[in-house]
Design an enzyme around this catalytic site. Structure first.
Site, PDB file in Angstrom:
ATOM      1  N   SER A  15       0.670  -1.159  -0.023  1.00 50.35           N
ATOM      2  CA  SER A  15      -0.027  -0.005   0.058  1.00 50.35           C
ATOM      3  C   SER A  15       0.869   1.367   0.164  1.00 50.35           C
ATOM      4  O   SER A  15       1.678   1.285   0.949  1.00 50.35           O
ATOM      5  CB  SER A  15      -0.945  -0.018   1.168  1.00 50.35           C
ATOM      6  OG  SER A  15      -1.430   1.269   1.557  1.00 50.35           O
TER       7      SER A  15
HETATM    8  N1  LIG Z   1      -7.438   8.649   1.195  1.00 41.94           N
HETATM    9  C1  LIG Z   1      -6.522   7.833   1.654  1.00 41.94           C
HETATM   10  C2  LIG Z   1      -6.518   6.568   0.656  1.00 41.94           C
HETATM   11  C3  LIG Z   1      -6.016   5.489   1.180  1.00 41.94           C
HETATM   12  C4  LIG Z   1      -5.806   4.132  -0.009  1.00 41.94           C
HETATM   13  O1  LIG Z   1      -6.424   4.347  -0.780  1.00 41.94           O
HETATM   14  N2  LIG Z   1      -5.579   3.093   0.895  1.00 41.94           N
HETATM   15  C5  LIG Z   1      -5.718   1.658   0.122  1.00 41.94           C
HETATM   16  C6  LIG Z   1      -4.604   0.770   0.148  1.00 41.94           C
HETATM   17  S1  LIG Z   1      -3.282   1.711  -0.583  1.00 41.94           S
HETATM   18  C7  LIG Z   1      -7.005   1.058   0.602  1.00 41.94           C
HETATM   19  O2  LIG Z   1      -6.766   0.240   1.622  1.00 41.94           O
HETATM   20  N3  LIG Z   1      -8.336   1.510   0.299  1.00 41.94           N
HETATM   21  C8  LIG Z   1      -9.387   1.157   0.735  1.00 41.94           C
HETATM   22  C9  LIG Z   1     -10.543   1.995   0.529  1.00 41.94           C
HETATM   23  O3  LIG Z   1     -10.228   3.332  -0.028  1.00 41.94           O
HETATM   24  O4  LIG Z   1     -11.757   1.510   0.607  1.00 41.94           O
HETATM   25  C10 LIG Z   1      -5.221   8.277   1.808  1.00 41.94           C
HETATM   26  O5  LIG Z   1      -4.928   9.354   1.263  1.00 41.94           O
HETATM   27  O6  LIG Z   1      -4.277   7.695   2.398  1.00 41.94           O
END
Ligand SMILES: N[C@@H](CCC(=O)N[C@@H](CS)C(=O)NCC(=O)O)C(=O)O
EC number: 2.5.1.18
Length: 231
Positions: A15
């Site tokens: 991730s």
């Molecule tokens: N808005 C979050 C997004 C984080 C994200 O997209 N994480 C991914 C893995 S890289 C995830 O697990 N997403 C699940 C989801 O968005 O439902 C950030 O800026 O950190």
């Protein structure tokens, strides 16, 4: 000084957003009155257990993420560069071996988590900066070597990470994440006044700081101090 607030950071090196959160939390370790606990876990298991799907599977989200990550790499000062074939790296190859290896490092380490921090960073650097494999034993060994581990230690870790004990430990931290309400990573769980408060994403630090009673000084707090000192 009041007692340190515990923050558990659940992450997986597959991730990229977790890499950002990881670096920020490591930087704030000495800025906020916190005790950071690194909780390597398996994002694939969280997706399955929560009924979620990786955001990169939605074509428009995938395009957005490419732009977003390029901007965030600069903003967070983390050398993020997507692999040439993200679907191959993230979904077909995945991170199960790498996360078991990190778990083995954590099991063997005593008195802190400096090795876990360094090995995790080296594995992120491979997949999310250098377009390199993180599934083969030789790849894991190279990352561990760069993190400063010795040859015999690495050989021992490679045996350990295939044992049922380590597989179960990774399953159990993934289960802990699900029980806190995880549906993706990064996830931070802040223990404040006996309550566990969950935060999802590398974009919630401002709110998290507010709940912790700390100041958010941006993603590079040392930089912030230097630039404010100039004023
Ligand atoms: N808005 C979050 C997004 C984080 C994200 O997209 N994480 C991914 C893995 S890289 C995830 O697990 N997403 C699940 C989801 O968005 O439902 C950030 O800026 O950190």
């Amino acid at each position: 000084m009041t007692s340190k607030k515990v923050i558990e950071l659940f992450y997986d090196v597959v991730s990229p957003y977790s890499w950002l959160a990881f670096e920020v939390m490591c930087r704030y370790r000495t800025v906020w009155n916190i005790d950071l606990k690194l909780r390597p876990a398996f994002l694939g298991g969280v997706m399955q257990g929560s009924g979620n799907k990786p955001p990169g599977l939605v074509p428009n989200k995938f395009l957005w993420m490419n732009h977003d990550l390029a901007r965030l790499a600069v903003y967070f000062n983390v050398p993020l560069r997507p692999p040439s074939d993200p679907a191959e790296a993230m979904f077909r190859k995945g991170s199960l071996n790498a996360m078991r290896f990190i778990k083995a490092v954590q099991e063997k380490e005593t008195g802190g988590d400096q090795q876990v921090e360094k090995v995790s960073r080296e594995l992120w650097r491979r997949i999310w900066s250098e377009d390199k494999d993180i599934t083969e034993p030789a790849s894991l060994a190279e990352a561990a070597q760069k993190a400063g581990l010795g040859r015999s230690e690495i050989e021992e870790l490679q045996k350990l990470c295939t044992t049922p004990e380590i597989k179960d430990k990774l399953k159990s931290s993934t289960q802990d994440a699900l029980e806190y309400g995880a549906f993706g990573f990064p996830m931070m769980v802040c223990h404040i006044n006996g309550k566990a408060k969950m935060f999802f994403g590398s974009d919630r630090f401002e709110v998290m700081a507010h709940c912790l009673g700390e100041k958010w000084l941006g993603p590079q707090p040392a930089h912030h101090e230097r630039s404010s000192a100039k004023l």
